[in-house]
Design a protein around this motif. Structure first.
Motif, PDB file in Angstrom:
ATOM      1  N   VAL A 225      -7.614   1.238  -8.937  1.00 21.50           N
ATOM      2  CA  VAL A 225      -7.415   1.558  -7.522  1.00 21.50           C
ATOM      3  C   VAL A 225      -6.156   0.878  -6.995  1.00 21.50           C
ATOM      4  O   VAL A 225      -5.360   1.486  -6.272  1.00 21.50           O
ATOM      5  CB  VAL A 225      -8.641   1.129  -6.698  1.00 21.50           C
ATOM      6  N   ARG A 226      -5.947  -0.365  -7.386  1.00 17.21           N
ATOM      7  CA  ARG A 226      -4.773  -1.091  -6.902  1.00 17.21           C
ATOM      8  C   ARG A 226      -3.489  -0.451  -7.421  1.00 17.21           C
ATOM      9  O   ARG A 226      -2.507  -0.323  -6.682  1.00 17.21           O
ATOM     10  CB  ARG A 226      -4.860  -2.546  -7.340  1.00 17.21           C
ATOM     11  N   GLY A 227      -3.495  -0.043  -8.694  1.00 19.17           N
ATOM     12  CA  GLY A 227      -2.307   0.610  -9.243  1.00 19.17           C
ATOM     13  C   GLY A 227      -2.034   1.945  -8.579  1.00 19.17           C
ATOM     14  O   GLY A 227      -0.876   2.297  -8.292  1.00 19.17           O
ATOM     15  N   ALA A 228      -3.101   2.717  -8.325  1.00 20.36           N
ATOM     16  CA  ALA A 228      -2.926   4.010  -7.662  1.00 20.36           C
ATOM     17  C   ALA A 228      -2.443   3.817  -6.236  1.00 20.36           C
ATOM     18  O   ALA A 228      -1.597   4.578  -5.734  1.00 20.36           O
ATOM     19  CB  ALA A 228      -4.240   4.785  -7.682  1.00 20.36           C
ATOM     20  N   ALA A 229      -2.979   2.801  -5.538  1.00 19.41           N
ATOM     21  CA  ALA A 229      -2.563   2.533  -4.168  1.00 19.41           C
ATOM     22  C   ALA A 229      -1.097   2.102  -4.115  1.00 19.41           C
ATOM     23  O   ALA A 229      -0.360   2.464  -3.186  1.00 19.41           O
ATOM     24  CB  ALA A 229      -3.455   1.461  -3.547  1.00 19.41           C
ATOM     25  N   ALA A 230      -0.660   1.338  -5.109  1.00 24.01           N
ATOM     26  CA  ALA A 230       0.746   0.924  -5.154  1.00 24.01           C
ATOM     27  C   ALA A 230       1.654   2.138  -5.323  1.00 24.01           C
ATOM     28  O   ALA A 230       2.702   2.241  -4.658  1.00 24.01           O
ATOM     29  CB  ALA A 230       0.950  -0.069  -6.298  1.00 24.01           C
ATOM     30  N   ALA A 231       1.279   3.059  -6.206  1.00 21.96           N
ATOM     31  CA  ALA A 231       2.083   4.273  -6.392  1.00 21.96           C
ATOM     32  C   ALA A 231       2.063   5.134  -5.134  1.00 21.96           C
ATOM     33  O   ALA A 231       3.079   5.731  -4.761  1.00 21.96           O
ATOM     34  CB  ALA A 231       1.542   5.055  -7.588  1.00 21.96           C
ATOM     35  N   TYR A 232       0.932   5.188  -4.468  1.00 20.06           N
ATOM     36  CA  TYR A 232       0.794   5.949  -3.216  1.00 20.06           C
ATOM     37  C   TYR A 232       1.731   5.407  -2.138  1.00 20.06           C
ATOM     38  O   TYR A 232       2.412   6.165  -1.432  1.00 20.06           O
ATOM     39  CB  TYR A 232      -0.665   5.882  -2.785  1.00 20.06           C
ATOM     40  N   ALA A 233       1.782   4.083  -2.011  1.00 23.13           N
ATOM     41  CA  ALA A 233       2.598   3.459  -0.979  1.00 23.13           C
ATOM     42  C   ALA A 233       4.025   3.179  -1.437  1.00 23.13           C
ATOM     43  O   ALA A 233       4.846   2.712  -0.639  1.00 23.13           O
ATOM     44  CB  ALA A 233       1.940   2.151  -0.528  1.00 23.13           C
ATOM     45  N   ASP A 234       4.316   3.444  -2.708  1.00 27.43           N
ATOM     46  CA  ASP A 234       5.632   3.197  -3.292  1.00 27.43           C
ATOM     47  C   ASP A 234       6.022   1.722  -3.177  1.00 27.43           C
ATOM     48  O   ASP A 234       7.107   1.362  -2.730  1.00 27.43           O
ATOM     49  CB  ASP A 234       6.696   4.072  -2.626  1.00 27.43           C
ATOM     50  N   VAL A 235       5.079   0.868  -3.583  1.00 27.10           N
ATOM     51  CA  VAL A 235       5.319  -0.571  -3.612  1.00 27.10           C
ATOM     52  C   VAL A 235       4.854  -1.091  -4.958  1.00 27.10           C
ATOM     53  O   VAL A 235       4.196  -0.374  -5.729  1.00 27.10           O
ATOM     54  CB  VAL A 235       4.573  -1.296  -2.467  1.00 27.10           C
ATOM     55  N   VAL A 236       5.139  -2.347  -5.253  1.00 28.78           N
ATOM     56  CA  VAL A 236       4.632  -2.954  -6.479  1.00 28.78           C
ATOM     57  C   VAL A 236       3.204  -3.412  -6.228  1.00 28.78           C
ATOM     58  O   VAL A 236       2.787  -3.642  -5.083  1.00 28.78           O
ATOM     59  CB  VAL A 236       5.506  -4.132  -6.933  1.00 28.78           C
ATOM     60  N   SER A 237       2.450  -3.569  -7.295  1.00 28.59           N
ATOM     61  CA  SER A 237       1.025  -3.890  -7.165  1.00 28.59           C
ATOM     62  C   SER A 237       0.785  -5.191  -6.406  1.00 28.59           C
ATOM     63  O   SER A 237      -0.225  -5.326  -5.701  1.00 28.59           O
ATOM     64  CB  SER A 237       0.375  -3.971  -8.551  1.00 28.59           C
ATOM     65  N   ASP A 238       1.704  -6.161  -6.530  1.00 27.23           N
ATOM     66  CA  ASP A 238       1.524  -7.437  -5.853  1.00 27.23           C
ATOM     67  C   ASP A 238       1.510  -7.292  -4.341  1.00 27.23           C
ATOM     68  O   ASP A 238       1.021  -8.176  -3.633  1.00 27.23           O
ATOM     69  CB  ASP A 238       2.628  -8.410  -6.264  1.00 27.23           C
ATOM     70  N   GLN A 239       2.043  -6.193  -3.840  1.00 21.84           N
ATOM     71  CA  GLN A 239       2.097  -5.980  -2.395  1.00 21.84           C
ATOM     72  C   GLN A 239       0.853  -5.259  -1.869  1.00 21.84           C
ATOM     73  O   GLN A 239       0.752  -4.997  -0.674  1.00 21.84           O
ATOM     74  CB  GLN A 239       3.348  -5.180  -2.024  1.00 21.84           C
ATOM     75  N   VAL A 240      -0.074  -4.953  -2.771  1.00 22.22           N
ATOM     76  CA  VAL A 240      -1.303  -4.271  -2.371  1.00 22.22           C
ATOM     77  C   VAL A 240      -2.419  -5.307  -2.235  1.00 22.22           C
ATOM     78  O   VAL A 240      -2.632  -6.109  -3.142  1.00 22.22           O
ATOM     79  CB  VAL A 240      -1.705  -3.209  -3.421  1.00 22.22           C
ATOM     80  N   PRO A 241      -3.120  -5.322  -1.109  1.00 22.15           N
ATOM     81  CA  PRO A 241      -4.244  -6.264  -0.964  1.00 22.15           C
ATOM     82  C   PRO A 241      -5.249  -6.075  -2.095  1.00 22.15           C
ATOM     83  O   PRO A 241      -5.507  -4.941  -2.533  1.00 22.15           O
ATOM     84  CB  PRO A 241      -4.858  -5.889   0.380  1.00 22.15           C
ATOM     85  N   PRO A 242      -5.842  -7.148  -2.593  1.00 21.36           N
ATOM     86  CA  PRO A 242      -6.750  -7.035  -3.752  1.00 21.36           C
ATOM     87  C   PRO A 242      -7.869  -6.024  -3.583  1.00 21.36           C
ATOM     88  O   PRO A 242      -8.202  -5.294  -4.506  1.00 21.36           O
ATOM     89  CB  PRO A 242      -7.292  -8.456  -3.900  1.00 21.36           C
ATOM     90  N   SER A 243      -8.460  -5.939  -2.400  1.00 17.09           N
ATOM     91  CA  SER A 243      -9.579  -5.022  -2.206  1.00 17.09           C
ATOM     92  C   SER A 243      -9.146  -3.619  -1.783  1.00 17.09           C
ATOM     93  O   SER A 243      -9.973  -2.728  -1.656  1.00 17.09           O
ATOM     94  CB  SER A 243     -10.544  -5.589  -1.159  1.00 17.09           C
TER      95      SER A 243
END
Length: 534
Positions: free
Chosen positions: A386-404
């Motif tokens: 989910v975190r990887g998909a959310a990062a691709a969705y927002a066009d950011v790196v995974s570290d910029q996605v909140p853990p949950s």
């Protein structure tokens, strides 16, 4: 004793000794040792078609409950694995806890069920090409479990209200002497077109492969047009695919077992019985193999039918009531599973459009294709996906996605135009290309294609938005989300979807999966939206 209905000895014929027919015969004989149960099948065990089949965890538990001996036999020769992966041009992504059941050699499963049926006292007539309708005058009940090409269903087509719809793509079922690490989804682009495999291990050193493509790719490759005698495989296609998937095969060839190209057929019947003849398994309902529930459908049907034939006196009126009870009790579950299988089939047939996308978003799109699995489920079972998909969705790196990966964060991402979030409060504020009403259930069907062609001339308006609306209710929403995905994939246009606020979770899933860009909820604002507005 007053009130007890005397149950006379029954005569039951089962035509078809696959997983549905053999298990039904076994259960009936085990419960009614004084009944005459006969099983007919023209195909010996040694000629069983196919390779591996999957059994879900839920099905295994049901089998354990009704027949512990069969369950033990299955588990003794089954192959367990849980992971899956999408191997796409942009990279590979793994899905943890993807499979909660087992896989087993189809021939081995049939041997287990037939041997257990014989142990229970079933009369075995293997190698006999029986006629279910002819047998109906000799038996109290005839169970027609004679497969997707059921002659019984064809002859009773009008009485049963039977329909068979043919899929757009073609598939071939084959195997290999390679043990894959888990379920593997992988497309290959050849000079002739895209071929996609769904493969998984089913025994030590063995895997089963289902390869799909379209008619145009087969024609360009010079495949699929030849006619083969019964039992023979399309060796030319196996050689072609062995070369195309050589990396995944480790250089080994694909193996055939009467393997040849075919369009998948979705079987439905308005009525499941006529007189004392009742249909079971693939003869009455099929589910696309990408859902992995064909054997589940067959064996759960066998359990339901055997349970319905329990307590009556066996008279014609009582038999009719039993068969009606079987259908009434089972139809809802079958209809729901077939609906999910149809969404999966549509998704799978359009897979080539997604093959160059983000592996994580494609995986989320696959998992959520039928509406049964969403981000809430994946957050628990596969948070990194989910975190990887959310990062691709927002066009950011995974570290910029909140853990949950909270819903607030997903909805709070900037959208097209002047939209600061993915929630559109007022459609009038959009640079709108068109508003389309989706009143069909196939996003890649004829009606959908007409709308796509109408939009094609507008595809140059990159800043414009296509608004997709339709009826309330979850099934209708799933259909228009799929159409929104087609607009994005085929035309590259952003999409805003109109949905009921009670279904906002489905819209959030669709954002991350790449089906739509914005959501326009109708009805009172949710607490989540009020938080976003602050």
């Amino acid at each position: 004793m007053s009130g007890v209905v005397p149950v006379r000895q029954r005569r039951v014929a089962v035509v078809g000794g696959g997983s549905a027919g053999a298990f039904c015969a076994r259960l009936l004989a085990r419960r009614h040792s004084d009944w005459k149960i006969d099983l007919y099948d023209r195909i010996p065990e040694s000629e069983a078609l196919g390779f591996g089949v999957g059994l879900t965890g839920a099905l295994l538990e049901t089998i354990r409950t009704v027949d512990a001996a069969v369950h033990a036999d299955i588990m003794s020769m089954s192959f367990q694995f849980s992971s899956a992966s999408f191997r796409l041009p942009a990279g590979e992504v793994f899905l943890n806890a993807f499979h909660h059941g087992v896989a087993i050699d189809r021939g081995g499963l049939i041997r287990i069920l037939r041997h257990r049926a014989e142990d229970a006292g079933v009369g075995m007539h293997i190698g006999v090409d029986a006629d279910a309708l002819a047998l109906s005058s000799e038996y109290d009940v005839v169970v027609a479990a004679d497969g997707v090409s059921s002659q019984t269903r064809e002859r009773l087509g009008d009485e049963l209200g039977a329909t068979v719809s043919v899929g757009r793509g073609q598939f071939i079922w084959c195997g290999s002497d390679t043990e894959l690490p888990g379920t593997t989804f992988m497309p290959v682009r050849t000079d002739d077109g895209v071929f996609v495999v769904h493969a998984y291990p089913y025994a030590e050193g063995k895997s089963t492969w289902v390869v799909e493509t379209d008619d145009h790719a087969l024609a360009r490759a010079g495949l699929g047009a030849d006619v083969y005698p019964r039992g023979e495989s399309d060796e030319k296609s196996l050689a072609y695919l062995s070369h195309a998937f050589s990396d995944l095969l480790g250089g080994r060839p694909l193996l055939g077992n009467a393997s040849r190209w075919a369009h998948f057929r979705t079987v439905r019947c308005q009525r499941w019985s006529h007189g004392n003849v009742v249909l079971l398994g693939d003869a009455v309902a099929t589910a696309h193999p990408s859902l992995g529930s064909g054997t589940k459908l067959a064996m759960e049907g066998a359990i339901a039918l055997s349970a319905a034939m329990e307590h009556s006196d066996g008279s014609p009126d009582a038999v009719a009531q039993e068969l009606h009870s079987y259908e009434a009790g089972r139809r809802g579950a079958v209809d729901r599973l077939q609906w999910r299988a149809m969404q999966s089939k549509i998704w799978w047939e359009s897979f080539p459009y997604r093959m160059d996308g983000s592996p994580e978003r494609v995986a989320v799109s696959f998992m959520s294709r039928g509406g049964a699995v969403g981000l809430d489920d994946l957050r628990r079972t596969d948070p990194e996906l989910v975190r990887g998909a959310a990062a691709a969705y927002a066009d950011v790196v995974s570290d910029q996605v909140p853990p949950s990966v909270p819903d607030e964060w997903i909805l709070g991402q900037a959208a097209v135009g002047n939209q600061s979030t993915r929630i559109v409060d007022d459609l009038a504020g959009l640079d709108e290309i068109a508003t389309l009403t989706v009143d069909f259930d196939d996003a890649w069907g004829e009606r959908a294609t007409e709308l796509i062609e109408q939009l094609r001339g507008s595809a140059s308006h990159a800043s414009g938005v296509v608004v997709v609306t339709g009826d309330a209710g979850r099934p209708a929403l799933v259909h228009r989300l799929a159409f929104g995905e087609r607009v994005r994939l085929e035309l590259g246009l952003p999409v805003a979807i109109v949905l009921d606020r009670n279904l906002l979770a489905d819209g959030i899933d669709a954002l991350v999966a790449g089906r739509v860009d914005m959501l326009h909820p109708i009805a009172p604002a949710t607490e989540l939206e009020r938080v976003l507005a602050q």
